[in-house]
Design a protein around this motif. Structure first.
Motif, PDB file in Angstrom:
ATOM      1  N   ASN A  43       0.668  -1.350   0.386  1.00  0.00           N
ATOM      2  CA  ASN A  43      -0.305  -0.116   0.118  1.00  0.00           C
ATOM      3  C   ASN A  43       0.972   1.366   0.190  1.00  0.00           C
ATOM      4  O   ASN A  43       0.204   2.793  -0.187  1.00  0.00           O
ATOM      5  N   ASN A  44       2.050   1.274   0.231  1.00  0.00           N
ATOM      6  CA  ASN A  44       3.333   2.357   0.211  1.00  0.00           C
ATOM      7  C   ASN A  44       3.891   3.345  -1.372  1.00  0.00           C
ATOM      8  O   ASN A  44       4.695   3.217  -1.160  1.00  0.00           O
ATOM      9  N   GLN A  45       3.135   2.655  -1.905  1.00  0.00           N
ATOM     10  CA  GLN A  45       3.210   2.678  -3.555  1.00  0.00           C
ATOM     11  C   GLN A  45       3.444   4.299  -3.597  1.00  0.00           C
ATOM     12  O   GLN A  45       2.256   5.108  -2.781  1.00  0.00           O
ATOM     13  N   SER A  46       3.651   4.990  -4.744  1.00  0.00           N
ATOM     14  CA  SER A  46       3.733   6.519  -5.162  1.00  0.00           C
ATOM     15  C   SER A  46       2.211   6.864  -5.864  1.00  0.00           C
ATOM     16  O   SER A  46       2.045   7.870  -5.522  1.00  0.00           O
ATOM     17  N   GLN A 311     -11.424   1.141   1.400  1.00  0.00           N
ATOM     18  CA  GLN A 311      -9.601   1.299   0.868  1.00  0.00           C
ATOM     19  C   GLN A 311      -9.023   2.274   1.057  1.00  0.00           C
ATOM     20  O   GLN A 311      -9.188   3.566   0.080  1.00  0.00           O
ATOM     21  N   ASP A 312      -7.955   3.102   1.924  1.00  0.00           N
ATOM     22  CA  ASP A 312      -7.838   4.441   2.722  1.00  0.00           C
ATOM     23  C   ASP A 312      -6.048   4.548   2.555  1.00  0.00           C
ATOM     24  O   ASP A 312      -5.684   4.883   2.880  1.00  0.00           O
ATOM     25  N   GLY A 313      -5.961   3.371   2.586  1.00  0.00           N
ATOM     26  CA  GLY A 313      -4.250   2.700   2.381  1.00  0.00           C
ATOM     27  C   GLY A 313      -4.284   1.819   3.659  1.00  0.00           C
ATOM     28  O   GLY A 313      -2.983   2.064   3.974  1.00  0.00           O
ATOM     29  N   SER A 314      -5.138   1.128   4.739  1.00  0.00           N
ATOM     30  CA  SER A 314      -5.119   1.132   5.247  1.00  0.00           C
ATOM     31  C   SER A 314      -4.296  -0.116   5.816  1.00  0.00           C
ATOM     32  O   SER A 314      -5.318  -0.875   4.546  1.00  0.00           O
ATOM     33  N   GLN A 315      -3.940  -1.046   6.280  1.00  0.00           N
ATOM     34  CA  GLN A 315      -4.245  -2.504   6.303  1.00  0.00           C
ATOM     35  C   GLN A 315      -4.735  -3.294   7.865  1.00  0.00           C
ATOM     36  O   GLN A 315      -5.567  -2.403   8.330  1.00  0.00           O
ATOM     37  N   ASP A 316      -5.846  -4.617   7.289  1.00  0.00           N
ATOM     38  CA  ASP A 316      -5.968  -5.042   8.553  1.00  0.00           C
ATOM     39  C   ASP A 316      -5.795  -6.326   9.181  1.00  0.00           C
ATOM     40  O   ASP A 316      -4.115  -7.195   8.421  1.00  0.00           O
ATOM     41  N   PHE A 317      -5.897  -7.325   9.736  1.00  0.00           N
ATOM     42  CA  PHE A 317      -5.599  -8.701  10.150  1.00  0.00           C
ATOM     43  C   PHE A 317      -4.442  -9.507   9.052  1.00  0.00           C
ATOM     44  O   PHE A 317      -3.954 -10.239   9.671  1.00  0.00           O
ATOM     45  N   ASP A 318      -6.226  -9.348   8.268  1.00  0.00           N
ATOM     46  CA  ASP A 318      -5.515 -10.337   6.965  1.00  0.00           C
ATOM     47  C   ASP A 318      -5.093  -9.464   5.562  1.00  0.00           C
ATOM     48  O   ASP A 318      -5.434 -10.487   5.035  1.00  0.00           O
ATOM     49  N   GLU A 327      -6.477 -12.155  -1.773  1.00  0.00           N
ATOM     50  CA  GLU A 327      -6.775 -11.839  -2.604  1.00  0.00           C
ATOM     51  C   GLU A 327      -8.317 -10.355  -3.430  1.00  0.00           C
ATOM     52  O   GLU A 327      -8.947 -10.736  -3.258  1.00  0.00           O
ATOM     53  N   GLY A 328      -6.710  -9.569  -2.833  1.00  0.00           N
ATOM     54  CA  GLY A 328      -7.445  -8.545  -3.324  1.00  0.00           C
ATOM     55  C   GLY A 328      -8.527  -8.008  -2.218  1.00  0.00           C
ATOM     56  O   GLY A 328      -9.002  -7.053  -2.681  1.00  0.00           O
ATOM     57  N   ASN A 329      -8.560  -8.865  -0.984  1.00  0.00           N
ATOM     58  CA  ASN A 329      -9.214  -8.067  -0.106  1.00  0.00           C
ATOM     59  C   ASN A 329      -9.038  -7.192   1.384  1.00  0.00           C
ATOM     60  O   ASN A 329      -7.807  -7.258   1.223  1.00  0.00           O
ATOM     61  N   VAL A 330      -8.566  -5.744   1.046  1.00  0.00           N
ATOM     62  CA  VAL A 330      -7.713  -5.319   1.471  1.00  0.00           C
ATOM     63  C   VAL A 330      -8.867  -4.029   2.154  1.00  0.00           C
ATOM     64  O   VAL A 330      -9.370  -3.447   1.755  1.00  0.00           O
ATOM     65  N   GLY A 331      -8.112  -3.210   3.028  1.00  0.00           N
ATOM     66  CA  GLY A 331      -8.366  -2.057   3.908  1.00  0.00           C
ATOM     67  C   GLY A 331      -9.019  -2.050   5.459  1.00  0.00           C
ATOM     68  O   GLY A 331      -8.823  -3.393   5.224  1.00  0.00           O
ATOM     69  N   LYS A 332      -9.485  -1.463   5.662  1.00  0.00           N
ATOM     70  CA  LYS A 332     -10.015  -1.449   7.126  1.00  0.00           C
ATOM     71  C   LYS A 332     -10.686  -1.791   7.204  1.00  0.00           C
ATOM     72  O   LYS A 332     -12.130  -1.475   6.455  1.00  0.00           O
ATOM     73  N   ILE A 333     -11.480  -3.215   8.005  1.00  0.00           N
ATOM     74  CA  ILE A 333     -13.079  -3.924   8.225  1.00  0.00           C
ATOM     75  C   ILE A 333     -13.096  -2.752   8.989  1.00  0.00           C
ATOM     76  O   ILE A 333     -13.803  -2.204  10.033  1.00  0.00           O
ATOM     77  N   LEU A 334     -15.342  -2.757   8.473  1.00  0.00           N
ATOM     78  CA  LEU A 334     -15.556  -1.145   9.095  1.00  0.00           C
ATOM     79  C   LEU A 334     -16.545  -2.762  10.550  1.00  0.00           C
ATOM     80  O   LEU A 334     -17.600  -3.736   8.492  1.00  0.00           O
ATOM     81  N   THR A 335     -17.008  -2.161  11.139  1.00  0.00           N
ATOM     82  CA  THR A 335     -18.319  -3.133  11.513  1.00  0.00           C
ATOM     83  C   THR A 335     -19.106  -2.295  11.585  1.00  0.00           C
ATOM     84  O   THR A 335     -19.463  -0.534  12.012  1.00  0.00           O
ATOM     85  N   TYR A 469     -14.612   2.474  -0.506  1.00  0.00           N
ATOM     86  CA  TYR A 469     -15.295   1.756   0.409  1.00  0.00           C
ATOM     87  C   TYR A 469     -16.133   1.291  -0.342  1.00  0.00           C
ATOM     88  O   TYR A 469     -16.201   0.896  -1.392  1.00  0.00           O
ATOM     89  N   ALA A 470     -15.459  -0.920  -0.249  1.00  0.00           N
ATOM     90  CA  ALA A 470     -16.474  -1.836  -0.874  1.00  0.00           C
ATOM     91  C   ALA A 470     -16.533  -3.105   0.032  1.00  0.00           C
ATOM     92  O   ALA A 470     -15.954  -3.097   0.933  1.00  0.00           O
ATOM     93  N   VAL A 471     -17.542  -4.306  -0.898  1.00  0.00           N
ATOM     94  CA  VAL A 471     -17.979  -5.756  -0.141  1.00  0.00           C
ATOM     95  C   VAL A 471     -16.515  -6.091  -0.794  1.00  0.00           C
ATOM     96  O   VAL A 471     -16.163  -6.286  -1.747  1.00  0.00           O
ATOM     97  N   ASP A 472     -16.396  -6.870   0.443  1.00  0.00           N
ATOM     98  CA  ASP A 472     -15.756  -8.539   0.242  1.00  0.00           C
ATOM     99  C   ASP A 472     -16.036  -9.038  -0.922  1.00  0.00           C
ATOM    100  O   ASP A 472     -17.053  -9.275  -0.542  1.00  0.00           O
ATOM    101  N   GLY A 473     -15.305  -9.930  -1.899  1.00  0.00           N
ATOM    102  CA  GLY A 473     -15.500 -10.454  -2.636  1.00  0.00           C
ATOM    103  C   GLY A 473     -14.966 -11.482  -3.245  1.00  0.00           C
ATOM    104  O   GLY A 473     -13.484 -11.815  -3.128  1.00  0.00           O
TER     105      GLY A 473
END
Length: 511
Positions: A43-46, A311-318, A327-335, A469-473
């Motif tokens: 996620n730290n690309q230019s 998808q704001d550049g953040s990462q989560d536990f997975d 598998e391309g499901n990235v970003g902070k998980i929202l509860t 933001y996006a739903v996992d898939g």
């Protein structure tokens, strides 16, 4: 999953069935990979971390027929074996997708690389898997349609040859679950146009969403129609069960309905409320021992849905796990800040109690491949829910408004089966105009769910979406909003199923 021939289409729902991007049964997918930008770069690309990655490189696609859609008659004794093989088909697509994303240099140097090194071997693997499905079915005396062997081959496409709804696969009728769908996409260019012009598929991981997957909800014309009129035999009550918002972060990437016994069978992460022991290896007996997050301890039902991420550049536990960042499901998980689970009645009939262990999947996790026939996504914003419901776009909500996902499950049951081979045909939607169930089907309490999220509104700048933001898939499904879906297994004790039905039939509002 298979088409449900008993579906009805409302005029607005019919308009929504234009080209657009359990949970579909395995075996089909649309594989995209940027030739010059890995789908899994850090996620730290230019590109800045909080902006959908822009690339002008050529984009490759592979469209694989969905074998599971065609399997509507699988003997019970063969279903475990068939489910395992369908899971293998999904895994093969994921592996091919990853290979597309990781061989960009070779692809740029050799025009035949994709065909010779990815598509050809993929066909061979799929052919062998489909043949094992044939053996599983015929071994127990079932019949196998040899035409399914023709579904082994996948085709390659460029971005401008595709549409967000799977192109020619977009046949059949949409399931609207008693809610009125309209994509509202007149307020923004189509996703396919964006992909064709920008030659990229966006997203923090390189597999979507794109700017055209979002729309300012204040610019969408009202599209929600009235509900059917109630008859003298209507069941007008409601039953609400309070099961929390998954604050304890009960997650996994399994899919016990569609892919029992297959680890990571969903290839994306689910939120679970209700039953607390749901994974690929759970059984009916496990469910009865699973405990529950519901206040009503007799409600052991499993309620689960794909997580939403920002998808704001953040990462989560997975970030480095299967079903997650790998598998391309990235970003902070929202509860969700609110999760309302309510059973409602039928405008045309009394309901019968749900049978124990009934499985229902609503929506289709693979609309990018399968088209919108089984799409049942509803996206809106607080303050707009009675006016605008979106299927093919995520809403950009005004200041102070929250994002809302709602689900209205199938409310008609065939009276015999708690599941079916394609996880579709044992249940059906009532006619949207009259509320009447198809012939041979009985009205059951309709499960409805409403999930509310606090999400900072994304912004569109120069054709790119920031803080999407996006739903996992599934990774090849491009995080399209139409792929949203929800899963349910009915498990109750202490006569709760009958109490729910009786409350609804008496016209009471119970909890």
């Amino acid at each position: 999953m298979g088409r449900n021939t008993r579906k009805r289409r409302t005029p607005l729902a019919a308009k929504a069935i234009a080209a657009s991007a359990a949970l579909a049964l395995g075996g089909g997918g649309l594989i995209w990979a940027n030739f010059y930008a890995s789908a899994h770069e850090s996620n730290n690309q230019s590109w800045g971390g909080n902006q959908t990655k822009a690339a002008t490189a050529q984009v490759a696609t592979i469209s694989c027929p969905d074998v599971g859609q065609k399997l509507t008659n699988v003997p019970w004794r063969a279903r475990q074996g068939v489910a395992t093989e369908l899971g293998n088909l999904d895994r093969q697509i994921t592996e091919a997708y990853n290979r597309l994303a990781s061989t960009r240099d070779a692809q740029s140097k050799d025009p035949s690389f994709v065909q010779n090194s990815i598509v050809g071997p993929l066909k061979d693997k799929r052919s062998a898997t489909i043949d094992r499905i044939r053996i599983d079915i015929q071994r127990v005396g079932g019949s196998f349609d040899n035409a399914l062997k023709q579904l082994a081959a996948c085709t390659t496409q460029t971005a401008d040859q595709t549409t967000s709804g799977g192109g020619g696969n977009n046949t059949g009728q949409q399931q609207n679950g008693g809610q009125q769908n309209n994509n509202g996409n007149t307020a923004a260019p189509s996703a396919s146009a964006s992909a064709g012009q920008a030659q990229n598929i966006g997203g923090q991981a390189g597999n979507g969403p794109v700017a055209a997957d979002f729309v300012d909800i204040t610019k969408v014309a009202p599209n929600v129609q009235g509900k059917p009129a109630t008859t003298g035999n209507a069941s007008t009550g409601t039953f609400t069960t309070r099961c929390g918002v998954n604050a304890n972060k009960n997650h996994n990437t399994d899919n016990v309905i569609v892919a029992p016994g297959v680890t990571n069978g969903a290839h994306h992460l689910h939120d679970y409320v209700g039953n607390q022991k749901v994974n690929a290896f759970s059984s009916n007996q496990t469910f009865l021992q699973g405990g529950t997050s519901c206040q009503n301890r007799n409600d052991l039902s499993a309620y689960y849905w794909p997580v939403v991420r920002v998808q704001d550049g953040s990462q989560d536990f997975d970030q480095n796990a299967d079903g997650g960042g790998k598998e391309g499901n990235v970003g902070k998980i929202l509860t969700p800040v609110q999760a309302q689970i309510k059973y409602v009645g039928s405008p045309a009939a009394k309901v019968v109690a749900m049978p124990q262990f009934l499985r229902i999947i609503t929506g289709d996790a693979k609309t990018t491949t399968n088209g919108l026939a089984n799409a049942n996504a509803h996206w809106s914003c607080t303050g707009f829910e009675n006016k605008v419901q979106l299927t093919q776009q995520y809403p950009i909500c005004p200041q102070g408004s929250k994002v809302v996902r709602t689900f209205a499950f199938q409310s008609c049951w065939d009276g015999q089966n708690i599941d079916s081979a394609n996880h579709r045909t044992h249940v059906a939607f009532a006619d949207p105009a009259s509320g009447v169930c198809p012939n041979g089907f009985k009205a059951i309490p309709q499960l409805t769910m409403r999930l509310v999220y606090n999400i900072t509104p994304p912004t569109i700048q120069n054709g790119q979406v920031k803080n999407a933001y996006a739903v996992d898939g599934f990774p090849e499904q491009l995080h399209k909003p139409a792929t949203d879906h929800d899963d349910f297994i009915s498990v109750t004790t202490g006569g709760l199923a009958n109490r729910i039905a009786n409350c609804i039939n008496r016209g009471q509002n119970c909890a």
